[in-house]
Design a protein around this motif. Structure first.
Motif, PDB file in Angstrom:
ATOM      1  N   CYS A  34       0.822  -1.214   0.000  1.00 22.02           N
ATOM      2  CA  CYS A  34       0.000   0.000   0.000  1.00 22.02           C
ATOM      3  C   CYS A  34       0.856   1.265   0.000  1.00 22.02           C
ATOM      4  CB  CYS A  34      -0.941   0.006   1.201  1.00 22.02           C
ATOM      5  SG  CYS A  34      -0.098  -0.143   2.791  1.00 22.02           S
ATOM      6  N   HIS A  35       2.120   1.138   0.391  1.00 15.26           N
ATOM      7  CA  HIS A  35       3.014   2.300   0.396  1.00 15.26           C
ATOM      8  C   HIS A  35       3.649   2.535  -0.972  1.00 15.26           C
ATOM      9  CE1 HIS A  35       3.328   3.448   4.723  1.00 15.26           C
ATOM     10  NE2 HIS A  35       2.778   2.248   4.856  1.00 15.26           N
ATOM     11  N   SER A  50      -1.975   3.721   0.382  1.00 17.51           N
ATOM     12  CA  SER A  50      -2.009   4.394   1.679  1.00 17.51           C
ATOM     13  C   SER A  50      -1.124   5.632   1.583  1.00 17.51           C
ATOM     14  CB  SER A  50      -1.488   3.456   2.777  1.00 17.51           C
ATOM     15  OG  SER A  50      -1.350   4.150   4.003  1.00 17.51           O
ATOM     16  N   TYR A  51      -1.652   6.751   2.034  1.00 17.84           N
ATOM     17  CA  TYR A  51      -0.902   7.999   1.950  1.00 17.84           C
ATOM     18  C   TYR A  51      -0.666   8.575   3.346  1.00 17.84           C
ATOM     19  CZ  TYR A  51      -1.855   7.809  -3.045  1.00 17.84           C
ATOM     20  OH  TYR A  51      -1.916   7.417  -4.359  1.00 17.84           O
ATOM     21  N   TRP A  72       3.015   5.969  10.321  1.00 15.49           N
ATOM     22  CA  TRP A  72       2.953   5.785   8.866  1.00 15.49           C
ATOM     23  C   TRP A  72       4.345   5.921   8.249  1.00 15.49           C
ATOM     24  CZ3 TRP A  72       4.204   8.057   4.315  1.00 15.49           C
ATOM     25  CH2 TRP A  72       3.584   7.562   3.165  1.00 15.49           C
TER      26      TRP A  72
END
Length: 263
Positions: A34-35, A50-51, A72
């Motif tokens: 997701c990164h 994912s931000y 994160w």
């Protein structure tokens, strides 16, 4: 062996797609893909981008917001560490070590640099495929491996590269000695539809058979070696069939030794 040592080293365009596949799998198993991805799909939990969280007041984040941002960023550094784990020294220079350069940025930099899909790149890959030649049976793993990687690169570029064309290139580069010409003739005349993977498996199996046969023959005094050296000249050592005027090479199973005197 390290956790990510199975990932091939990224040294340039030739290894990019194999490297990309293994890194993507590794990121997925760590729930870090997701990164890297920029796709947003609510039905794809693992594959949705994912931000970095954004504070309501960027200059004065709350403790909860700062904690969320920190967590994160730590996960993003882990993703970037996997991406940069298997880069050659020269390729490492393309990606900044700063934590401000995110994993997605590092991935995009490498993709832009090595994942080109222009016509010239396609031409180079096709020329490389055409030039591949298998030296001998022991060279089979390297030969089929390079074919597989280059084929994958073409397919990832969106190039139309059918199994038929890939199989033709595989067979074209086989040695012209030993049993390979006969192997190639059978493969080309087979009525059974072959896939690329099936062809690779058959080449690998034939190569393994030849390597094992040579290993047995090299043992002095072995029964196999004695049998091989004492085989009559009128028998084809590969097919085991008799050679005579109706079957001079001993390759056709339709003509038996008993037919030798048949007019």
């Amino acid at each position: 062996m390290g956790k990510y040592d199975h990932i091939p080293e990224l040294t340039g365009p030739d290894t990019y797609f194999a490297w990309k596949r293994e890194v993507a799998y590794s990121l997925g198993t760590e729930d870090l893909w997701c990164h890297v991805t920029d796709k947003v799909d609510r039905d794809d939990i693992l594959g949705t981008a994912s931000y970095r969280p954004i504070a309501v007041i960027p200059s004065a984040p709350t403790d909860a917001e700062a904690k969320s941002i920190r967590e994160w960023l730590i996960e993003d550094i882990k993703a970037k560490a996997i991406i940069t784990r298997r880069l050659s020294t020269s390729v490492q220079q393309l990606v900044s070590a700063s934590h401000k350069v995110l994993a997605r940025d590092a991935w995009k930099t490498l993709e832009d640099h090595f994942g080109r899909t222009d016509i010239s790149s396609q031409h180079v890959i096709r020329q490389t495929l055409y030039a591949l030649q298998m030296k001998d049976a022991a060279d089979a793993p390297n030969y089929v491996g390079r074919h597989t990687v280059l084929r994958e690169r073409l397919l990832n570029m969106g190039v139309a590269y059918s199994d038929e064309e890939a199989i033709f290139q595989l067979l074209r580069g086989l040695p012209r000695t030993m049993s390979w010409p006969h192997f190639k003739a059978i493969a080309l005349s087979s009525s059974v539809s072959l896939s690329f993977d099936m062809c690779v498996a058959r080449i690998s199996a034939e190569a393994a058979r030849i390597v094992d046969e040579h290993a047995l023959e090299s043992k002095p005094g072995s029964e196999y070696a004695n049998a091989a050296t004492s085989a009559p000249a009128s028998v084809n050592p590969i097919t085991g069939l008799c050679k005579h005027r109706h079957n001079p090479e001993g390759v056709s199973p339709l003509v038996s030794c008993r037919d030798n005197d048949t007019p």
